[in-house]
Design a protein around this motif. Sequence first.
Motif, short mmCIF file in Angstrom:
data_model
loop_
_atom_site.label_atom_id
_atom_site.label_comp_id
_atom_site.label_asym_id
_atom_site.label_seq_id
_atom_site.Cartn_x
_atom_site.Cartn_y
_atom_site.Cartn_z
N UNK A 114 0.85 -1.19 0.00
CA UNK A 114 0.00 0.00 0.00
C UNK A 114 0.88 1.24 0.00
N UNK A 115 0.36 2.32 -0.56
CA UNK A 115 0.92 3.64 -0.30
C UNK A 115 -0.21 4.66 -0.41
N UNK A 116 -0.29 5.54 0.57
CA UNK A 116 -1.38 6.51 0.67
C UNK A 116 -0.80 7.93 0.63
N UNK A 117 -1.13 8.65 -0.43
CA UNK A 117 -0.72 10.06 -0.56
C UNK A 117 0.78 10.27 -0.35
N UNK A 118 1.58 9.33 -0.83
CA UNK A 118 3.03 9.41 -0.62
C UNK A 118 3.84 9.11 -1.87
N UNK A 119 3.23 8.61 -2.94
CA UNK A 119 4.01 8.14 -4.08
C UNK A 119 4.80 9.27 -4.73
N UNK A 120 4.34 10.51 -4.59
CA UNK A 120 5.07 11.64 -5.18
C UNK A 120 6.38 11.92 -4.47
N UNK A 121 6.59 11.30 -3.30
CA UNK A 121 7.86 11.43 -2.59
C UNK A 121 8.88 10.36 -3.04
N UNK A 122 8.46 9.42 -3.86
CA UNK A 122 9.31 8.29 -4.23
C UNK A 122 9.94 8.49 -5.61
N UNK A 123 10.97 7.69 -5.89
CA UNK A 123 11.41 7.48 -7.25
C UNK A 123 10.45 6.46 -7.85
N UNK A 124 9.54 6.90 -8.71
CA UNK A 124 8.37 6.10 -9.07
C UNK A 124 8.73 4.75 -9.65
N UNK A 125 9.61 4.71 -10.65
CA UNK A 125 9.90 3.43 -11.28
C UNK A 125 10.56 2.47 -10.29
N UNK A 126 11.44 2.98 -9.44
CA UNK A 126 12.07 2.11 -8.43
C UNK A 126 11.01 1.53 -7.49
N UNK A 127 10.06 2.36 -7.07
CA UNK A 127 9.01 1.88 -6.17
C UNK A 127 8.17 0.80 -6.84
N UNK A 128 7.81 1.00 -8.10
CA UNK A 128 7.03 -0.02 -8.80
C UNK A 128 7.81 -1.33 -8.95
N UNK A 129 9.10 -1.21 -9.29
CA UNK A 129 9.92 -2.41 -9.44
C UNK A 129 10.11 -3.12 -8.11
N UNK A 130 10.32 -2.34 -7.04
CA UNK A 130 10.45 -2.93 -5.71
C UNK A 130 9.16 -3.61 -5.27
N UNK A 131 8.03 -2.99 -5.57
CA UNK A 131 6.75 -3.59 -5.22
C UNK A 131 6.57 -4.92 -5.95
N UNK A 132 6.89 -4.93 -7.24
CA UNK A 132 6.78 -6.17 -8.01
C UNK A 132 7.71 -7.25 -7.45
N UNK A 133 8.87 -6.84 -7.01
CA UNK A 133 9.83 -7.82 -6.48
C UNK A 133 9.33 -8.47 -5.19
N UNK A 134 8.81 -7.68 -4.27
CA UNK A 134 8.45 -8.22 -2.95
C UNK A 134 7.09 -8.90 -2.94
N UNK A 135 6.25 -8.64 -3.94
CA UNK A 135 4.92 -9.25 -3.97
C UNK A 135 4.98 -10.71 -4.40
N UNK A 136 4.11 -11.50 -3.80
CA UNK A 136 3.90 -12.86 -4.27
C UNK A 136 3.14 -12.83 -5.59
N UNK A 137 3.11 -13.95 -6.29
CA UNK A 137 2.28 -14.03 -7.49
C UNK A 137 0.83 -13.71 -7.15
N UNK A 138 0.20 -12.89 -7.97
CA UNK A 138 -1.17 -12.41 -7.79
C UNK A 138 -1.32 -11.42 -6.64
N UNK A 139 -0.19 -10.98 -6.05
CA UNK A 139 -0.25 -9.99 -4.98
C UNK A 139 -0.74 -8.65 -5.50
N UNK A 140 -1.19 -7.81 -4.57
CA UNK A 140 -1.80 -6.53 -4.89
C UNK A 140 -0.88 -5.36 -4.59
N UNK A 141 -0.94 -4.35 -5.46
CA UNK A 141 -0.34 -3.06 -5.17
C UNK A 141 -1.43 -2.00 -5.28
N UNK A 142 -1.64 -1.26 -4.18
CA UNK A 142 -2.63 -0.18 -4.13
C UNK A 142 -1.90 1.15 -3.99
N UNK A 143 -2.07 2.04 -4.94
CA UNK A 143 -1.50 3.40 -4.86
C UNK A 143 -2.65 4.38 -4.78
#
Length: 262
Positions: A114-143
């Motif tokens: 999850x991330x709530x009202x914070x994604x603009x503080x991140x390096x966006x592509x790194x955050x998306x890649x990191x989220x994909x890495x740590x998620x299990x198959x079929x896991x969810x990412x909510x922005x």
Amino acid sequence: MVNNEMIYRHFSRISGIYRDTRMTDRRPIFFIRKELQGLSTIKAADVGCGAGRYDRKLFSFLGKRLFLFCIDANQKMLHHLRRYLTMCNVRQFYTIRAIGGSIPLSTNSLDCVFTFNAVHHFTLLMFLEESARVLKSNGYLFIYTRLRSQNKNNIWGRYFPGFYEKERRLYYLEEMKLAITEVSSLKLQAIRYFKFRRLSNLNLLKEQAKKHHYSTFCFYEKKELDKALQKFEENIKKKFPDPLRITWIDENTMFIMRKESD
């Protein structure tokens, strides 16, 4: 260019009052609960958790099936989060300091990010890649975030001089969609739009701006902020006959992604 040290100082300074100066919306949590109703246990991370205002809501609506890694760049925010959640009798969490949207957890280990009202503080592509890495198959990412267009239409974007122009960190809709396509294992499942009717008064709004309840206000020099506050008051009084009843619509967007099966 954003001064990261300045932003860090800002969040350190307001960490003790942050939950009291910002609105915490319940409807996105209702939506998340519905999406996750099929999971009996939920191991998740909230990246950019701040002082825990949305984490408390997550525990309220997801219950004891949730274990949450609370990740933020600011140590003082994490300190206040620990105190707050512990005071609320929440024990199923662990705090981690990490910057830029990094997620220092094991690969394929989480059901949700999850991330709530914070994604603009991140390096966006790194955050998306990191989220994909740590998620299990079929896991969810909510922005959950404000888009630049939505920021233009709220009470600050409409009536506070320079607010929309100074806030360049927020993303346009197409920017977010394009970034998601660059991470092949993440698939955009849905985009959900939220609207909230707000009611406040002029004195409270002025106090929020003085306390920098949005980090955008850090981009003003003191004299510039004072002048903008004066003009904001003039604008509000012209638009709203009763300064004790100021109404507007806040808009936010939630992007829901799933990690594809290996």
